[in-house]
Design a protein around this motif. Structure first.
Motif, PDB file in Angstrom:
ATOM      1  N   GLU A 196     -65.904  32.971 -44.601  1.00 43.07           N
ATOM      2  CA  GLU A 196     -66.133  32.576 -43.218  1.00 43.07           C
ATOM      3  C   GLU A 196     -66.147  31.057 -43.072  1.00 43.07           C
ATOM      4  O   GLU A 196     -65.536  30.493 -42.160  1.00 43.07           O
ATOM      5  N   ASP A 197     -66.815  30.374 -44.000  1.00 39.38           N
ATOM      6  CA  ASP A 197     -66.937  28.919 -43.916  1.00 39.38           C
ATOM      7  C   ASP A 197     -65.596  28.219 -44.125  1.00 39.38           C
ATOM      8  O   ASP A 197     -65.387  27.107 -43.634  1.00 39.38           O
ATOM      9  N   HIS A 198     -64.697  28.854 -44.899  1.00 37.63           N
ATOM     10  CA  HIS A 198     -63.428  28.207 -45.251  1.00 37.63           C
ATOM     11  C   HIS A 198     -62.251  29.117 -44.916  1.00 37.63           C
ATOM     12  O   HIS A 198     -61.293  29.215 -45.687  1.00 37.63           O
ATOM     13  N   ARG A 199     -62.319  29.746 -43.756  1.00 35.09           N
ATOM     14  CA  ARG A 199     -61.352  30.799 -43.455  1.00 35.09           C
ATOM     15  C   ARG A 199     -59.923  30.287 -43.307  1.00 35.09           C
ATOM     16  O   ARG A 199     -58.978  31.058 -43.437  1.00 35.09           O
TER      17      ARG A 199
ATOM     18  N   GLU B 275     -74.408  40.456 -55.073  1.00 36.64           N
ATOM     19  CA  GLU B 275     -74.628  39.036 -54.770  1.00 36.64           C
ATOM     20  C   GLU B 275     -73.295  38.296 -54.711  1.00 36.64           C
ATOM     21  O   GLU B 275     -73.095  37.414 -53.859  1.00 36.64           O
ATOM     22  N   SER B 276     -72.373  38.642 -55.587  1.00 37.81           N
ATOM     23  CA  SER B 276     -71.053  38.013 -55.560  1.00 37.81           C
ATOM     24  C   SER B 276     -70.322  38.354 -54.266  1.00 37.81           C
ATOM     25  O   SER B 276     -69.704  37.482 -53.630  1.00 37.81           O
ATOM     26  N   ILE B 277     -70.384  39.632 -53.846  1.00 41.62           N
ATOM     27  CA  ILE B 277     -69.731  40.035 -52.598  1.00 41.62           C
ATOM     28  C   ILE B 277     -70.316  39.276 -51.418  1.00 41.62           C
ATOM     29  O   ILE B 277     -69.587  38.747 -50.559  1.00 41.62           O
ATOM     30  N   ASP B 278     -71.640  39.198 -51.358  1.00 44.35           N
ATOM     31  CA  ASP B 278     -72.289  38.504 -50.241  1.00 44.35           C
ATOM     32  C   ASP B 278     -71.912  37.023 -50.212  1.00 44.35           C
ATOM     33  O   ASP B 278     -71.700  36.436 -49.146  1.00 44.35           O
ATOM     34  N   THR B 279     -71.821  36.414 -51.397  1.00 49.43           N
ATOM     35  CA  THR B 279     -71.416  35.004 -51.473  1.00 49.43           C
ATOM     36  C   THR B 279     -69.981  34.830 -50.999  1.00 49.43           C
ATOM     37  O   THR B 279     -69.663  33.889 -50.257  1.00 49.43           O
ATOM     38  N   LEU B 280     -69.100  35.736 -51.418  1.00 50.08           N
ATOM     39  CA  LEU B 280     -67.702  35.668 -50.999  1.00 50.08           C
ATOM     40  C   LEU B 280     -67.563  35.768 -49.479  1.00 50.08           C
ATOM     41  O   LEU B 280     -66.785  35.033 -48.865  1.00 50.08           O
ATOM     42  N   VAL B 281     -68.308  36.682 -48.893  1.00 49.63           N
ATOM     43  CA  VAL B 281     -68.224  36.872 -47.443  1.00 49.63           C
ATOM     44  C   VAL B 281     -68.559  35.575 -46.713  1.00 49.63           C
ATOM     45  O   VAL B 281     -67.862  35.164 -45.779  1.00 49.63           O
ATOM     46  N   LYS B 282     -69.623  34.903 -47.141  1.00 44.73           N
ATOM     47  CA  LYS B 282     -70.004  33.648 -46.484  1.00 44.73           C
ATOM     48  C   LYS B 282     -68.954  32.557 -46.714  1.00 44.73           C
ATOM     49  O   LYS B 282     -68.581  31.833 -45.782  1.00 44.73           O
ATOM     50  N   LEU B 283     -68.455  32.447 -47.939  1.00 45.60           N
ATOM     51  CA  LEU B 283     -67.471  31.412 -48.230  1.00 45.60           C
ATOM     52  C   LEU B 283     -66.172  31.659 -47.461  1.00 45.60           C
ATOM     53  O   LEU B 283     -65.536  30.711 -46.968  1.00 45.60           O
TER      54      LEU B 283
ATOM     55  N   THR C 156     -56.094  34.558 -36.668  1.00 49.65           N
ATOM     56  CA  THR C 156     -55.510  35.357 -37.737  1.00 49.65           C
ATOM     57  C   THR C 156     -56.130  34.959 -39.067  1.00 49.65           C
ATOM     58  O   THR C 156     -56.501  33.808 -39.267  1.00 49.65           O
ATOM     59  N   GLY C 157     -56.244  35.920 -39.954  1.00 51.52           N
ATOM     60  CA  GLY C 157     -56.712  35.651 -41.306  1.00 51.52           C
ATOM     61  C   GLY C 157     -55.614  35.969 -42.293  1.00 51.52           C
ATOM     62  O   GLY C 157     -54.663  36.687 -41.977  1.00 51.52           O
ATOM     63  N   HIS C 158     -55.734  35.431 -43.469  1.00 48.20           N
ATOM     64  CA  HIS C 158     -54.702  35.620 -44.485  1.00 48.20           C
ATOM     65  C   HIS C 158     -55.212  36.442 -45.666  1.00 48.20           C
ATOM     66  O   HIS C 158     -54.524  36.560 -46.672  1.00 48.20           O
TER      67      HIS C 158
ATOM     68  N   LEU D 245     -45.066  27.502 -45.611  1.00 45.58           N
ATOM     69  CA  LEU D 245     -45.163  27.542 -44.151  1.00 45.58           C
ATOM     70  C   LEU D 245     -46.109  26.481 -43.601  1.00 45.58           C
ATOM     71  O   LEU D 245     -46.225  26.312 -42.389  1.00 45.58           O
ATOM     72  N   GLY D 246     -46.823  25.779 -44.490  1.00 43.12           N
ATOM     73  CA  GLY D 246     -47.768  24.764 -44.056  1.00 43.12           C
ATOM     74  C   GLY D 246     -49.102  25.317 -43.628  1.00 43.12           C
ATOM     75  O   GLY D 246     -49.950  24.591 -43.110  1.00 43.12           O
ATOM     76  N   VAL D 247     -49.340  26.618 -43.877  1.00 35.78           N
ATOM     77  CA  VAL D 247     -50.605  27.242 -43.489  1.00 35.78           C
ATOM     78  C   VAL D 247     -51.708  26.867 -44.462  1.00 35.78           C
ATOM     79  O   VAL D 247     -52.856  26.636 -44.078  1.00 35.78           O
ATOM     80  N   LEU D 248     -51.381  26.821 -45.751  1.00 34.66           N
ATOM     81  CA  LEU D 248     -52.315  26.381 -46.781  1.00 34.66           C
ATOM     82  C   LEU D 248     -51.758  25.115 -47.427  1.00 34.66           C
ATOM     83  O   LEU D 248     -50.530  24.938 -47.491  1.00 34.66           O
ATOM     84  N   PRO D 249     -52.628  24.240 -47.931  1.00 31.57           N
ATOM     85  CA  PRO D 249     -52.130  22.972 -48.476  1.00 31.57           C
ATOM     86  C   PRO D 249     -51.344  23.110 -49.754  1.00 31.57           C
ATOM     87  O   PRO D 249     -50.634  22.206 -50.148  1.00 31.57           O
TER      88      PRO D 249
END
Length: 569
Positions: A438-441, A428-436, A339-341, A367-371
């Motif tokens: 994914e890396d920190h989902r 470029e901002s959108i592309d950067t957001l997409v990668k981030l 699941t994603g938030h 809920l403890g899902v995010l710190p």
């Protein structure tokens, strides 16, 4: 930057509104002051904002015993003090602002001694370039305590408390020395060092923070020495990949787990407080499963108390129910689907998107899902740079600030549009957001907001966005009845009341307003309320006597009609 002239005569200018021959306001004295002048201010409250550009000045109390001088800009949409390319010293003042920093400085040598600063929104002190010297100062009630960017300086024996987000921010190569300072009661981090920050933090205390006591990111290398970090919701100290510096002889107690979180790829050195001290736990800083049921119910009650938005409330409750059950399944050892938030909030301005996003982030934290329930609001200008590579840096920095909480992108569709001529880096901002994302989902919730049709355009800008933003919540325009309730709440919050014959006229007015692209919903309601207040003030001012308490509180039909006219009434 101005420099002193050898042998220059120091002139003293007196500000005392009740004294003949003295200046009536601080602003008047500033206009007359020359370099190296001392402005001595009689004790009292001065409802003004001051601006110093290109001068060397010192502001002190005119009372030898240090009588209180308050510079109150709470009713003005400006910082209490603004300094640019100046050398400014302020001693013994109370500085207040509402919708701006208490003090802002650009390229200035700023010294604050024995000052008390408060701000409703923005930092207590916001300094970029130049240098800072703060001694025996307090900062309370601000969005951020002190922000130091690209500057050296000293912060000594200060107290920063009850700020909404970070207590001290050190960024873009800044290297101040912070000593003997207490940072307490921050919504996010006590001290946040990022973008090549290199401060020395020595003999300080950091406590009662909503996230890490001290967080280090983006190639920063602080020295944290003989400081006490305790009673924090997050880790005592976190250090991100690529950072360096040292943590020496610190006392870290009753913090989140791990006490010190040094990421793989960081070069930070760690020295225990004493040979017999309990070992510091070091780990990956992953949030623990679990939740605070009471906090969840309180936040859902806050959501329910909002005017209107029945469909939105149902959608958010359904999301929270699913997340809660998933957490229970996970703790019971059962499988849980991916699941994603991340969410899209689609709708017109003024429909409560920002407020709901804040509550959603706090719910995920409860809920403890995010710190933590931290909230970072950005727009195109915060994410898009002006040259190749700058956008990725800005977007990554904003993302990093929001990690652990919510990144709220207002008018996100503007990222997918070309603005003006020449190269545009929104993509470029959108592309950067997409990668981030994914890396920190599992470390963040990204909420993209904007008009419904335009958000479809945004999602189409990168194939990865559709797979990350799988849920859209639509915010409908407020009904005329909802807008009347909103105005009524605004009145109650500011100690006003509507006369009995006002609400029917309000209802007819809102029913007649065209719901086009320019309609601002609650923003329009706020503008109307403010205009009614001004109309009331004009009406009362010509009474020829002091109004009664009821007259000061009551907004009449005439006040509304002065704003919207009498059509339809």
């Amino acid at each position: 930057m101005p420099t002193s002239s050898p042998g220059a005569t120091i002139r003293t200018l007196l500000v005392a509104p009740q004294q003949r021959g003295a200046y009536a306001t601080i602003g008047d004295a500033l206009a007359a002051a020359t370099d190296d002048s001392v402005i001595a201010v009689a004790p009292g409250t001065y409802a003004e904002a001051i601006f110093v550009t290109g001068k060397r000045l010192k502001l002190v109390s005119a009372d030898p015993a240090g009588g209180a001088v308050t510079l109150d800009a709470a009713a003005i949409p400006y910082p209490a003090v603004s300094a640019r390319n100046a050398s400014l010293t302020i001693e013994g003042f109370t500085l207040r602002s509402a919708d701006a920093p208490a003090v802002t400085a650009r390229g200035a040598q700023l010294a604050l001694h024995d000052c008390a600063l408060t701000a409703g929104f923005g930092p207590g002190v916001d300094l970029a370039g130049g240098s800072i010297e703060m001694r025996r100062c307090t900062v309370t009630g601000a969005q951020y305590g002190v922000v130091v960017e690209d500057a050296p300086g000293t912060i000594d024996d200060c107290q920063i408390s009850e700020v909404a987000e970070d207590g001290i921010i050190v960024r873009i190569g800044a290297d101040p020395v912070i000593t003997g300072t207490v940072v307490r009661g921050c919504g996010r981090r006590g001290v946040y060092v990022y973008q090549f920050g290199r401060p020395t933090i020595e003999g300080c205390e950091v406590t009662q923070t909503g996230d890490a006591g001290i967080a280090v990111a983006h190639q920063s290398a602080p020295t944290i020495r003989r400081s006490r970090i305790h009673d924090t919701r997050g880790a005592g100290i976190t250090v991100a990949r690529g950072c360096g510096g040292a943590i020496e002889e610190c006392q870290i107690e009753n913090t989140g787990v791990p006490a010190v979180d040094i990421a793989e790829g960081a070069t930070t050195t760690l020295v225990s407080a004493r040979p017999d001290a309990a070992p510091l736990t070091i780990g990956d800083g992953a949030p623990a499963a679990g939740g605070d049921a009471a906090a969840v119910e309180a936040l859902l009650a806050d959501l329910d108390s909002m005017v209107g938005l029945a469909g939105v409330k149902d959608e958010v409750r359904a999301l929270i129910d699913e997340i809660q059950v998933n957490e229970w399944r996970r703790s019971a050892g059962l499988s849980v689907g991916a699941t994603g938030h991340h969410l899209v909030f689609a709708g017109a301005p003024g429909t409560g998107k920002t407020t709901v996003a804040r509550i959603y982030g706090k719910l995920l934290a409860a809920l403890g899902v995010l710190p933590m329930g931290a909230f970072k609001e950005v727009s195109r200008r915060d994410l898009v740079g002006q040259y190749l590579g700058h956008t990725a840096e800005k977007t990554s920095a904003a993302f990093e600030e929001a990690r652990g909480g919510v990144l709220f992108i207002d008018e996100a569709y503007t990222l997918s549009r070309t603005m003006g001529s020449g190269g545009d880096f929104g993509q470029e901002s959108i592309d950067t957001l997409v990668k981030l994302m994914e890396d920190h989902r599992h470390e963040i919730a990204v909420i993209a907001a904007g008009y419904t049709a335009e958000m479809d355009e945004f999602i189409a800008a990168n194939p990865g966005l559709a797979s990350r933003f799988t849920k859209t919540i639509v915010f409908e325009n407020y009904s005329p009845e909802d807008l009347v309730r909103i105005v009524r709440r605004m009145c109650a919050a500011d100690d006003y009341a509507l006369a009995d014959d006002v609400e029917p006229v309000l209802l007819r007015h809102f029913a007649a307003v065209e719901r086009d692209a320019g309609f601002g919903n609650a923003r329009d309601a706020r503008k109307l309320f403010e205009s009614m207040r001004k109309a009331q003030a004009q009406r009362l001012r010509v009474l020829g006597r002091r109004p009664t308490l009821d007259e000061l509180r009551l907004l009449h039909r005439a006040d509304l009609e002065a704003v919207v006219g009498t059509a339809g009434s």
